[in-house]
Design a protein around this motif. Sequence first.
Motif, PDB file in Angstrom:
ATOM      1  N   MET A 136       0.831  -1.200   0.000  1.00 54.71           N
ATOM      2  CA  MET A 136       0.000   0.000   0.000  1.00 54.71           C
ATOM      3  C   MET A 136       0.871   1.257   0.000  1.00 54.71           C
ATOM      4  SD  MET A 136      -2.981  -1.292   2.587  1.00 54.71           S
ATOM      5  CE  MET A 136      -3.887   0.245   2.600  1.00 54.71           C
ATOM      6  N   LEU A 137       1.937   1.246   0.777  1.00 54.77           N
ATOM      7  CA  LEU A 137       2.843   2.389   0.822  1.00 54.77           C
ATOM      8  C   LEU A 137       3.508   2.605  -0.535  1.00 54.77           C
ATOM      9  CD1 LEU A 137       3.996   4.639   2.545  1.00 54.77           C
ATOM     10  CD2 LEU A 137       5.791   3.066   3.279  1.00 54.77           C
ATOM     11  N   ALA A 138       3.854   1.526  -1.216  1.00 52.87           N
ATOM     12  CA  ALA A 138       4.475   1.640  -2.535  1.00 52.87           C
ATOM     13  C   ALA A 138       3.537   2.351  -3.509  1.00 52.87           C
ATOM     14  CB  ALA A 138       4.869   0.259  -3.066  1.00 52.87           C
ATOM     15  N   VAL A 139       2.251   2.057  -3.435  1.00 49.56           N
ATOM     16  CA  VAL A 139       1.288   2.741  -4.299  1.00 49.56           C
ATOM     17  C   VAL A 139       1.210   4.220  -3.913  1.00 49.56           C
ATOM     18  CG1 VAL A 139      -1.157   2.906  -4.948  1.00 49.56           C
ATOM     19  CG2 VAL A 139      -0.066   0.660  -4.764  1.00 49.56           C
ATOM     20  N   ALA A 140       1.117   4.509  -2.610  1.00 53.85           N
ATOM     21  CA  ALA A 140       1.030   5.900  -2.148  1.00 53.85           C
ATOM     22  C   ALA A 140       2.279   6.694  -2.523  1.00 53.85           C
ATOM     23  CB  ALA A 140       0.796   5.944  -0.642  1.00 53.85           C
ATOM     24  N   GLU A 141       3.420   6.046  -2.537  1.00 51.40           N
ATOM     25  CA  GLU A 141       4.670   6.735  -2.867  1.00 51.40           C
ATOM     26  C   GLU A 141       4.764   7.132  -4.338  1.00 51.40           C
ATOM     27  OE1 GLU A 141       7.440   3.879  -1.297  1.00 51.40           O
ATOM     28  OE2 GLU A 141       7.633   4.982   0.602  1.00 51.40           O
ATOM     29  N   THR A 142       3.889   6.589  -5.189  1.00 49.53           N
ATOM     30  CA  THR A 142       3.895   6.983  -6.602  1.00 49.53           C
ATOM     31  C   THR A 142       3.209   8.326  -6.819  1.00 49.53           C
ATOM     32  OG1 THR A 142       1.799   5.889  -7.179  1.00 49.53           O
ATOM     33  CG2 THR A 142       3.832   4.549  -7.322  1.00 49.53           C
ATOM     34  N   LEU A 143       2.518   8.829  -5.807  1.00 51.09           N
ATOM     35  CA  LEU A 143       1.786  10.088  -5.933  1.00 51.09           C
ATOM     36  C   LEU A 143       2.713  11.289  -5.787  1.00 51.09           C
ATOM     37  CD1 LEU A 143      -1.221   9.169  -3.612  1.00 51.09           C
ATOM     38  CD2 LEU A 143      -1.214   9.167  -6.128  1.00 51.09           C
ATOM     39  N   SER A 144       2.402  12.322  -6.531  1.00 46.26           N
ATOM     40  CA  SER A 144       3.125  13.580  -6.348  1.00 46.26           C
ATOM     41  C   SER A 144       2.610  14.225  -5.058  1.00 46.26           C
ATOM     42  CB  SER A 144       2.862  14.518  -7.530  1.00 46.26           C
ATOM     43  OG  SER A 144       1.525  14.997  -7.483  1.00 46.26           O
ATOM     44  N   PRO A 145       3.354  15.195  -4.515  1.00 47.52           N
ATOM     45  CA  PRO A 145       2.856  15.889  -3.320  1.00 47.52           C
ATOM     46  C   PRO A 145       1.479  16.527  -3.546  1.00 47.52           C
ATOM     47  CG  PRO A 145       5.184  16.337  -3.598  1.00 47.52           C
ATOM     48  CD  PRO A 145       4.729  15.589  -4.833  1.00 47.52           C
ATOM     49  N   GLU A 146       1.257  17.094  -4.727  1.00 40.69           N
ATOM     50  CA  GLU A 146      -0.043  17.717  -5.011  1.00 40.69           C
ATOM     51  C   GLU A 146      -1.147  16.660  -5.079  1.00 40.69           C
ATOM     52  OE1 GLU A 146      -3.101  20.293  -5.542  1.00 40.69           O
ATOM     53  OE2 GLU A 146      -1.081  20.688  -4.791  1.00 40.69           O
ATOM     54  N   GLU A 147      -0.878  15.529  -5.725  1.00 43.81           N
ATOM     55  CA  GLU A 147      -1.870  14.449  -5.772  1.00 43.81           C
ATOM     56  C   GLU A 147      -2.185  13.958  -4.360  1.00 43.81           C
ATOM     57  OE1 GLU A 147      -0.999  12.261 -10.050  1.00 43.81           O
ATOM     58  OE2 GLU A 147       0.418  11.949  -8.397  1.00 43.81           O
TER      59      GLU A 147
END
Length: 167
Positions: free
Chosen positions: A134-145
């Motif tokens: 789950m963290l790996a998916v969240a880490e793909t997001l930009s700060p704005e996303e």
Amino acid sequence: MDTETPAGSGYWYAPDERVDPPTAVLQALRGYRAAEVESRRSTRDSMGMGETDLLALRYLLRAEAAGGRMGPKDLSRLLGITTASTTSLIDRLVASGHVRREPHPTDRRALVIVPTAETDAEVRATLGQMHRKMLAVAETLSPEESRVIVSFLRGMTQALREYSEGH
């Protein structure tokens, strides 16, 4: 079952390609929620305990990680259950070796509930892989996303709380 979109939003029935973007978001949330519920059920089954037991362990492990201790009254309040139910829950967790009762460090009349080292290791082993994915998916997001998603989820949380309070 009719596969045509019924009147209304389509939130409950329509396939993703037939709905507007807000409805697709709600459908994705529903899909996430269903996967989360199944994941928690699988975790509870693998650990041989109920949802309240697992939630109690979560609170106890979190308190211990923060350098704190919890007593039975703390658990009752957090779980929203009676003291009698809390006693039964603690008895189950003690019998299964997940927690132990210890004297309170400053109040001779009170007890604290402490998760065992084995419980911490079991929870980490059971949930660690899921959390990493789950963290790996969240880490793909930009700060704005990330900001947009957090804002959206907080808004949804507030909407549900307001709805619940009105009923």
